[in-house]
Structure formats: structure tokens, C-alpha cells
Design a protein around this motif. Structure first.
Motif, PDB file in Angstrom:
ATOM      1  N   SER A  45      11.341   7.294  -6.299  1.00 35.17           N
ATOM      2  CA  SER A  45      10.948   8.594  -6.854  1.00 35.17           C
ATOM      3  C   SER A  45      11.625   8.888  -8.187  1.00 35.17           C
ATOM      4  N   ALA A  46      12.742   8.230  -8.477  1.00 31.63           N
ATOM      5  CA  ALA A  46      13.489   8.544  -9.689  1.00 31.63           C
ATOM      6  C   ALA A  46      13.212   7.583 -10.845  1.00 31.63           C
ATOM      7  N   ILE A  47      12.285   6.647 -10.703  1.00 29.84           N
ATOM      8  CA  ILE A  47      12.036   5.686 -11.779  1.00 29.84           C
ATOM      9  C   ILE A  47      11.170   6.324 -12.856  1.00 29.84           C
ATOM     10  N   ASP A  48      11.312   5.832 -14.083  1.00 27.46           N
ATOM     11  CA  ASP A  48      10.500   6.326 -15.205  1.00 27.46           C
ATOM     12  C   ASP A  48       9.123   5.675 -15.223  1.00 27.46           C
ATOM     13  N   ARG A  49       9.056   4.344 -15.067  1.00 26.83           N
ATOM     14  CA  ARG A  49       7.793   3.602 -15.023  1.00 26.83           C
ATOM     15  C   ARG A  49       8.020   2.282 -14.313  1.00 26.83           C
ATOM     16  N   ILE A  50       6.947   1.630 -13.948  1.00 22.91           N
ATOM     17  CA  ILE A  50       7.031   0.349 -13.248  1.00 22.91           C
ATOM     18  C   ILE A  50       5.840  -0.503 -13.664  1.00 22.91           C
ATOM     19  N   ASP A  51       6.078  -1.804 -13.882  1.00 20.25           N
ATOM     20  CA  ASP A  51       4.978  -2.717 -14.189  1.00 20.25           C
ATOM     21  C   ASP A  51       4.847  -3.747 -13.071  1.00 20.25           C
ATOM     22  N   THR A  52       4.014  -4.736 -13.308  1.00 22.40           N
ATOM     23  CA  THR A  52       3.723  -5.718 -12.253  1.00 22.40           C
ATOM     24  C   THR A  52       4.973  -6.488 -11.848  1.00 22.40           C
ATOM     25  N   VAL A  53       5.791  -6.885 -12.831  1.00 18.07           N
ATOM     26  CA  VAL A  53       7.007  -7.645 -12.517  1.00 18.07           C
ATOM     27  C   VAL A  53       7.971  -6.789 -11.708  1.00 18.07           C
ATOM     28  N   GLY A  54       8.131  -5.545 -12.120  1.00 19.62           N
ATOM     29  CA  GLY A  54       9.017  -4.663 -11.372  1.00 19.62           C
ATOM     30  C   GLY A  54       8.527  -4.420  -9.965  1.00 19.62           C
ATOM     31  N   ALA A  55       7.204  -4.225  -9.807  1.00 23.87           N
ATOM     32  CA  ALA A  55       6.650  -4.002  -8.475  1.00 23.87           C
ATOM     33  C   ALA A  55       6.860  -5.226  -7.592  1.00 23.87           C
ATOM     34  N   ALA A  67      12.203  -3.148   4.720  1.00 23.27           N
ATOM     35  CA  ALA A  67      12.399  -1.737   4.393  1.00 23.27           C
ATOM     36  C   ALA A  67      11.075  -1.107   3.980  1.00 23.27           C
ATOM     37  N   GLN A  68      11.017   0.211   4.100  1.00 24.04           N
ATOM     38  CA  GLN A  68       9.842   0.971   3.726  1.00 24.04           C
ATOM     39  C   GLN A  68       9.987   1.461   2.292  1.00 24.04           C
ATOM     40  N   VAL A  69       8.900   1.370   1.512  1.00 24.85           N
ATOM     41  CA  VAL A  69       8.910   1.786   0.112  1.00 24.85           C
ATOM     42  C   VAL A  69       8.182   3.114  -0.005  1.00 24.85           C
ATOM     43  N   ASP A  70       8.795   4.099  -0.635  1.00 21.55           N
ATOM     44  CA  ASP A  70       8.141   5.385  -0.860  1.00 21.55           C
ATOM     45  C   ASP A  70       8.620   5.967  -2.179  1.00 21.55           C
ATOM     46  N   GLY A  71       8.070   7.124  -2.507  1.00 20.21           N
ATOM     47  CA  GLY A  71       8.432   7.797  -3.752  1.00 20.21           C
ATOM     48  C   GLY A  71       7.563   7.434  -4.933  1.00 20.21           C
ATOM     49  N   LEU A  72       6.467   6.717  -4.729  1.00 25.40           N
ATOM     50  CA  LEU A  72       5.598   6.315  -5.838  1.00 25.40           C
ATOM     51  C   LEU A  72       4.504   7.348  -6.068  1.00 25.40           C
ATOM     52  N   ASN A  73       4.122   7.543  -7.321  1.00 27.19           N
ATOM     53  CA  ASN A  73       2.963   8.385  -7.598  1.00 27.19           C
ATOM     54  C   ASN A  73       1.682   7.577  -7.372  1.00 27.19           C
ATOM     55  N   ASP A  74       0.545   8.202  -7.616  1.00 23.58           N
ATOM     56  CA  ASP A  74      -0.726   7.556  -7.268  1.00 23.58           C
ATOM     57  C   ASP A  74      -0.960   6.269  -8.063  1.00 23.58           C
ATOM     58  N   ASP A  75      -0.733   6.320  -9.370  1.00 23.13           N
ATOM     59  CA  ASP A  75      -0.976   5.125 -10.191  1.00 23.13           C
ATOM     60  C   ASP A  75      -0.031   3.993  -9.818  1.00 23.13           C
ATOM     61  N   SER A  76       1.249   4.307  -9.646  1.00 21.56           N
ATOM     62  CA  SER A  76       2.225   3.274  -9.292  1.00 21.56           C
ATOM     63  C   SER A  76       1.947   2.722  -7.906  1.00 21.56           C
ATOM     64  N   ARG A  77       1.456   3.590  -6.999  1.00 25.22           N
ATOM     65  CA  ARG A  77       1.161   3.116  -5.643  1.00 25.22           C
ATOM     66  C   ARG A  77       0.020   2.108  -5.646  1.00 25.22           C
ATOM     67  N   ARG A  78      -1.017   2.366  -6.461  1.00 27.56           N
ATOM     68  CA  ARG A  78      -2.125   1.417  -6.532  1.00 27.56           C
ATOM     69  C   ARG A  78      -1.665   0.074  -7.097  1.00 27.56           C
ATOM     70  N   LEU A  79      -0.805   0.120  -8.121  1.00 25.66           N
ATOM     71  CA  LEU A  79      -0.266  -1.130  -8.670  1.00 25.66           C
ATOM     72  C   LEU A  79       0.563  -1.862  -7.625  1.00 25.66           C
TER      73      LEU A  79
END
Length: 365
Positions: A45-55, A67-79
Motif C-alpha cells: 500500500s505504501a509503494i509509489d509505482r510498480i513495473d513488471t520486474v518489481g511485480a 504469504a498473501q499480497v495486498d494493498g495494490l490499486n486496480d492497475d497494479s493488481r491487474r499487472l
């Protein structure tokens, strides 16, 4: 400017901060490999942006710790979901084929290719025959100058090499025959061997092989180049039949000149055998010629003269067929030229075997 990617761990949760993109990752992957202890939640939830490598790095870390991943917005979640779906293990498949299957497959492919080529040759032979009949009905369409020009290509230019080859073949036949017959005191039968073998078989056969190598390849290369440069298409456009203008003159030249070249080859071969017999066995040329007239039946000459035009037609049709089959690729010219020579020689030898059986069957042996 976004902050460098970072994370902090507390009570089973790893919280990422900063820019999870390739340019801002730094040593984050190595640091994540050193995380120990139980991790049940990954907070993004605290990240500024994320790309394919980061994801992919986050997904790999979460999968390793279940572990469970949460805190993503809609665009980041789709990526992130696309990265998760794409991260599947590569399944190694054994694509090797047993040797016997590969051999059978290659044999099958060769049989199919041979059948198609034979069918194409038969169709091309039919087209050439129709063109010949059309020219007979309309004599003005006959291209006499083109046929005469091909006479030089097929016949006149080949006299030297055919003569040299035939002369050497005659010497070889006489020498080998004399060596073997000397064991039985029958050296005089070397004349029979040279006369009958050159007139009936080798004179025409070796000439056909030489013509296939010279003229058959030339026909394929010439027509293939014309096909490649679209000259043949241009001829069709202006109403000129390529079969009448290009194929028929070459075929007629080969059919007409092959008997002459075959007879010439036989004579030169007998001259070579005569000289060898004179030098090695002491048989003078007068005796050699008189013996040839006694032991060589006229049917041997007829056999050679009957086979020669058929061989010439086969060589010309094979060369022209391969040349007309060239597609829009310069490499095809060389491949088709090679195929024309191979097919011409192969068909000549096959037909020679049929002729041998046929003439024996009718009593010309």
C-alpha cells in the motif's frame, strides 16, 4: 523523483515502500533473499509505482514464504495478476523421435516428392506435346531460328567433350576386354566387345549423360532465370506462349541431335578401341574394321538410333520442367538446375534398362 525501493519487516508482515521499478530496485532482490522468519502478509500500500520486474520479485518472495499480497490499486493488481499467471514452470517435453520413425518419415517424404515430380513431368510432357501439335497445325508459329540456335547449344558445342569422352571410353573398353580375353586366348573378340557395346549401349548412354549435364542444366538455368526476372510472365502478357517459344525449340533440338551425337560418339569410341587394339594386340585398323562389319549386326545401330531421340526428349523436358518450376527465389535456380541434371540422368538410365529388356524380348539381342 521516486524513492528507491525498500521494505521493512514486523510481526509476520513485510511492507514495501518507494519505487518498485527496474531502475529503482537497487539491491532489493539480494536483501529479500536474506529475509528469515515467518512471513504471512506482503503489504504494497505504501509503494509509489510498480513495473513488471518489481511485480515478479514481489510475487517470487510471496510464493517462497506462502504469504498473501495486498494493498495494490486496480492497475497494479491487474499487472500483478498477469505476472502471477505468466509465472508457470517450464515443462520439459521429450521431442526426440525414434530413429526408425525418422527414417520411415524421410522415406515417406521422398516417395511423396518423387510422385509429385513424376506427375509434374507427365503433365509437362503433355503440355509440350500439345504445343507441338499446335505448331504442326499452324506452321507459321514454328520458330526455326530458335531451333537452329539450340542446335549449337546441344550439338555443336558438345562435339569436343563428347568426342574426347567417347575416345577414352573406347580405349578403356578395349583395354579391359583385352586383359580379360587374353586369359582364354581370345583377344580377337575384343573387337566384338568394342563394336557391339559402343553402338548398342555406351555410345548413346554416355552421350545422354553428357547432354544432361551440359544442356539439361543449361535449359533449367536459362528458363529459371527468365522465370525469376518475370520474362516468362511478360511473354504470356503479350500473347506469346512460353511452351512454343522456349520449351519446344529446346526439346526439338535435343530430339533431333541426340541420334547424331550418339552415332558420332559410337564412331569415336570405336576409333579409340581400334587404336588400342592396334597398339596393344597388333590388330591393324583394316582388320578391325572388317571384323566390325562381320560381327556387329545392323540391329545394334537401330537400337542406338531408336533410344537416342527418346533420351533427348526426356533430358530436355526434365531441364525445362525444372526451369519453369523456379519460384521467386534466386537460390531456386541452383537447386532446380541440380535437380534437372539428376532427374535427367536417372530417367535416362531407367529408360535404358526398359529398352534393354524390350529389345531382348523382340529378338534384337
Amino acid at each position: 523523483m521516486s524513492a528507491t525501493a525498500d521494505f521493512e519487516q514486523e510481526q509476520g508482515t513485510v511492507r514495501f515502500t518507494g519505487d518498485l521499478s527496474l531502475a529503482r530496485l537497487g539491491r532489493l532482490p539480494e536483501r529479500l533473499d536474506g529475509v528469515t522468519g515467518s512471513v504471512s502478509r506482503v503489504d504494497l500500500s505504501a509503494i509509489d509505482r510498480i513495473d513488471t520486474v518489481g511485480a515478479w520479485i514481489v510475487h517470487r518472495f510471496a510464493a517462497r514464504h506462502d504469504a498473501q499480497v495486498d494493498g495494490l490499486n486496480d492497475d497494479s493488481r491487474r499487472l500483478f495478476e498477469q505476472v502471477v499467471n505468466a509465472d508457470e514452470p517450464v515443462v520439459s517435453r521429450d521431442t526426440s523421435v525414434p530413429s526408425y520413425q525418422r527414417v520411415l518419415g524421410e522415406v515417406g517424404d521422398a516417395v511423396v516428392a518423387t510422385g509429385r515430380t513424376l506427375l509434374g513431368l507427365l503433365g509437362f510432357l503433355g503440355s509440350t506435346t500439345l504445343a507441338f501439335l499446335h505448331v504442326i497445325r499452324h506452321p507459321r508459329r514454328f520458330r526455326f531460328n530458335a531451333v537452329v540456335h539450340e542446335f549449337e547449344t546441344v550439338g555443336v558445342s558438345a562435339l569436343a567433350i563428347v568426342g574426347l569422352m567417347s575416345f577414352l571410353i573406347g580405349i578403356v573398353i578395349a583395354q579391359q576386354g583385352a586383359v580379360q580375353l587374353r586369359q582364354f586366348g581370345a583377344e580377337v573378340f575384343t573387337i566384338n566387345l568394342v563394336g557391339r557395346l559402343t553402338l548398342r549401349e555406351l555410345g548413346v548412354l554416355m552421350t545422354a549423360i553428357m547432354v544432361a549435364g551440359r544442356s539439361g542444366s543449361a535449359f533449367a538455368a536459362q528458363l529459371g532465370t527468365m522465370k525469376l526476372t518475370e520474362e516468362i510472365d511478360a511473354m504470356r502478357t503479350i500473347g506469346v506462349s512460353p511452351m512454343e517459344a522456349l520449351v519446344l525449340p529446346r526439346t526439338l533440338a535435343a530430339v533431333i541431335l541426340m541420334p547424331l551425337l550418339g552415332f558420332y560418339s559410337s564412331l569415336i569410341a570405336m576409333i579409340g578401341g581400334c587404336l588400342l587394339a592396334w597398339a596393344s594386340l597388333g590388330i591393324p585398323p583394316v582388320t578391325f574394321i572388317a571384323r566390325i562389319r562381320e560381327v556387329v549386326p545392323i540391329t545394334d545401330l537401330y537400337v542406338g538410333l531408336i533410344k537416342a531421340p527418346v533420351f533427348g526428349a526426356i533430358i530436355a523436358i526434365a531441364g525445362c520442367f525444372q526451369g519453369m518450376s523456379v519460384e521467386a527465389d534466386a537460390e531456386q535456380v541452383g537447386l532446380r538446375t541440380t535437380a534437372a541434371v539428376v532427374q535427367g540422368i536417372f530417367l535416362v538410365i531407367v529408360l535404358d534398362a526398359f529398352f534393354a529388356v524390350f529389345f531382348t524380348w523382340i529378338g534384337w539381342d
